[in-house]
Motif scaffolding. Sequence first.
Motif, PDB file in Angstrom:
ATOM      1  N   SER A 153       0.793  -0.991  -0.120  1.00 47.00           N
ATOM      2  CA  SER A 153      -0.031  -0.092   0.200  1.00 47.00           C
ATOM      3  C   SER A 153       0.887   1.080  -0.029  1.00 47.00           C
ATOM      4  O   SER A 153       1.846   1.379   0.413  1.00 47.00           O
ATOM      5  CB  SER A 153      -0.897  -0.016   1.222  1.00 47.00           C
ATOM      6  OG  SER A 153      -1.752  -1.098   1.292  1.00 47.00           O
ATOM      7  N   VAL A 196      -4.773   6.419  -1.888  1.00 45.54           N
ATOM      8  CA  VAL A 196      -4.251   5.228  -1.424  1.00 45.54           C
ATOM      9  C   VAL A 196      -4.296   4.042  -2.814  1.00 45.54           C
ATOM     10  O   VAL A 196      -5.222   4.153  -3.467  1.00 45.54           O
ATOM     11  CB  VAL A 196      -5.007   4.485  -0.529  1.00 45.54           C
ATOM     12  CG1 VAL A 196      -4.387   3.081  -0.009  1.00 45.54           C
ATOM     13  CG2 VAL A 196      -4.892   5.038   1.024  1.00 45.54           C
ATOM     14  N   TYR A 243       1.349   6.421   8.294  1.00 48.53           N
ATOM     15  CA  TYR A 243       0.438   6.625   7.639  1.00 48.53           C
ATOM     16  C   TYR A 243      -0.505   8.016   7.828  1.00 48.53           C
ATOM     17  O   TYR A 243      -0.843   8.811   7.208  1.00 48.53           O
ATOM     18  CB  TYR A 243      -0.754   5.587   7.713  1.00 48.53           C
ATOM     19  CG  TYR A 243      -2.075   5.842   6.995  1.00 48.53           C
ATOM     20  CD1 TYR A 243      -2.315   6.085   5.859  1.00 48.53           C
ATOM     21  CD2 TYR A 243      -3.189   5.806   7.822  1.00 48.53           C
ATOM     22  CE1 TYR A 243      -3.470   6.077   5.279  1.00 48.53           C
ATOM     23  CE2 TYR A 243      -4.438   5.878   7.449  1.00 48.53           C
ATOM     24  CZ  TYR A 243      -4.782   6.345   5.822  1.00 48.53           C
ATOM     25  OH  TYR A 243      -5.762   6.697   5.428  1.00 48.53           O
ATOM     26  N   ASP A 294      -0.014  -2.039   4.929  1.00 51.02           N
ATOM     27  CA  ASP A 294      -0.798  -2.848   3.891  1.00 51.02           C
ATOM     28  C   ASP A 294      -2.147  -2.871   4.331  1.00 51.02           C
ATOM     29  O   ASP A 294      -3.227  -3.048   3.549  1.00 51.02           O
ATOM     30  CB  ASP A 294      -0.133  -4.275   3.837  1.00 51.02           C
ATOM     31  CG  ASP A 294       1.136  -4.297   3.213  1.00 51.02           C
ATOM     32  OD1 ASP A 294       1.360  -3.328   2.484  1.00 51.02           O
ATOM     33  OD2 ASP A 294       1.812  -5.102   3.121  1.00 51.02           O
ATOM     34  N   GLY A 326      -4.681  -0.760   2.677  1.00 52.28           N
ATOM     35  CA  GLY A 326      -5.298  -1.059   1.317  1.00 52.28           C
ATOM     36  C   GLY A 326      -6.159  -2.212   1.332  1.00 52.28           C
ATOM     37  O   GLY A 326      -7.317  -2.321   0.523  1.00 52.28           O
ATOM     38  N   TYR A 365      -3.202   0.165  -3.863  1.00 58.13           N
ATOM     39  CA  TYR A 365      -2.894  -1.051  -3.366  1.00 58.13           C
ATOM     40  C   TYR A 365      -2.617  -2.052  -4.458  1.00 58.13           C
ATOM     41  O   TYR A 365      -3.224  -2.319  -5.444  1.00 58.13           O
ATOM     42  CB  TYR A 365      -4.412  -1.248  -2.703  1.00 58.13           C
ATOM     43  CG  TYR A 365      -4.239  -2.894  -1.877  1.00 58.13           C
ATOM     44  CD1 TYR A 365      -3.263  -2.965  -0.968  1.00 58.13           C
ATOM     45  CD2 TYR A 365      -5.161  -3.748  -2.124  1.00 58.13           C
ATOM     46  CE1 TYR A 365      -3.395  -3.877  -0.152  1.00 58.13           C
ATOM     47  CE2 TYR A 365      -5.244  -4.938  -1.403  1.00 58.13           C
ATOM     48  CZ  TYR A 365      -4.213  -4.970  -0.355  1.00 58.13           C
ATOM     49  OH  TYR A 365      -4.295  -6.124   0.350  1.00 58.13           O
TER      50      TYR A 365
END
Length: 371
Positions: free
Chosen positions: A147, A328, A318, A294, A297, A330
Amino acid sequence: MNPKETSKVVLLSGDDERQSWNTFVTHSRWGHALQSWEWGEFKQSMGWHAVRISIQRGGQILAGEQLLLKPLPSLPLTIAYLPKGPVVDLTDEPLTQKLFTAIHQVARGHQAIFLKIEPNLLDDDGAHGLLKRYGFTPTVHTNQPRSTIVIDLAEQRDVLFGNMRNTTRKLIQRASRNGVQIDRGGSSDLDALYEMMAAAAKRKGHSIHEKRFYQQEWHAFQATDSIHLLVARYQGKVVAVKMVLVFADTSMHLWGGVSATGRRVYANHLLQWAAIQWAMENGCTYCDLWGIPDQVGEMLKADQAIPKARYDGLWGTYMFKRGFGGNVVYYVGAYDYAYRTRLYWLGMNLLVRNRSVSQVSGWMERLFGGL
């Protein structure tokens, strides 16, 4: 190029082939900085072996990949890794099969236990289906962030600033009022970057690469003028540093660090905004703020609400990055292809937490070093 001419596998190794390889990777929809010639040189300086495999017709590269091989000390075995590759249209089955056949041949020739790939593909069912069709198995053991946050720089500067969170805009302005100054840095600032990153890692309880990693990364790309350091100074001292790598139309914020003083005067906020503006001024179309958890995402894919205030692990990173706007992104994640099935599954079953390819390499050495 004659369309009737048969394509062939060509291994690239001479420095005179650097430009043609980089041109191919740069202009490919599936290209990435981690497939550039310089990234291969950087990884070779860190103990890997880079093999550049291309499928060509009439001297033109149609598909390719930069395969990285990590020898296991004291063992006649390696781990094969394809970061952000292969550079090929996976929907073109004949071309992709020819490329993967060449990749598997090289990997097996170097006694690879398995091949890990992390394609430069967004997460969707089609991408997952194609990777499985070519014999790969999904794995949670990723090496690259799945992500990230990407800012589209097509907007005017005041629009980008307005798209930020109100708190972020205020802290940028406060840093400026505090007297924080932004300058271009150089190799002499790498020590400061490492010291700040090391202090943050100790404070947050996570690990970072050894200092030589960042030095060699800088050295590999410096000659191409694609890697840059931006520094924030307060009362004459460096209080924050950011390493930026430019590839194709994207500015990537790979590494950054801030001192305790820098945090107190919000230097990192001003530095991040300055790096975004710098990317705009230097012709970039996108700004990739690089890794975030991660889970972000994953949660967006599942249509779940993202926490508004969470700071454990990478969540603090983040919370900082999301204040600058953007979307974002992914990716499809990691897939493995086992050559020595028993060794591979034994290793995967014993790994109880996410580890990088380099850590897996060290683990394999410790486990099988006596054989």
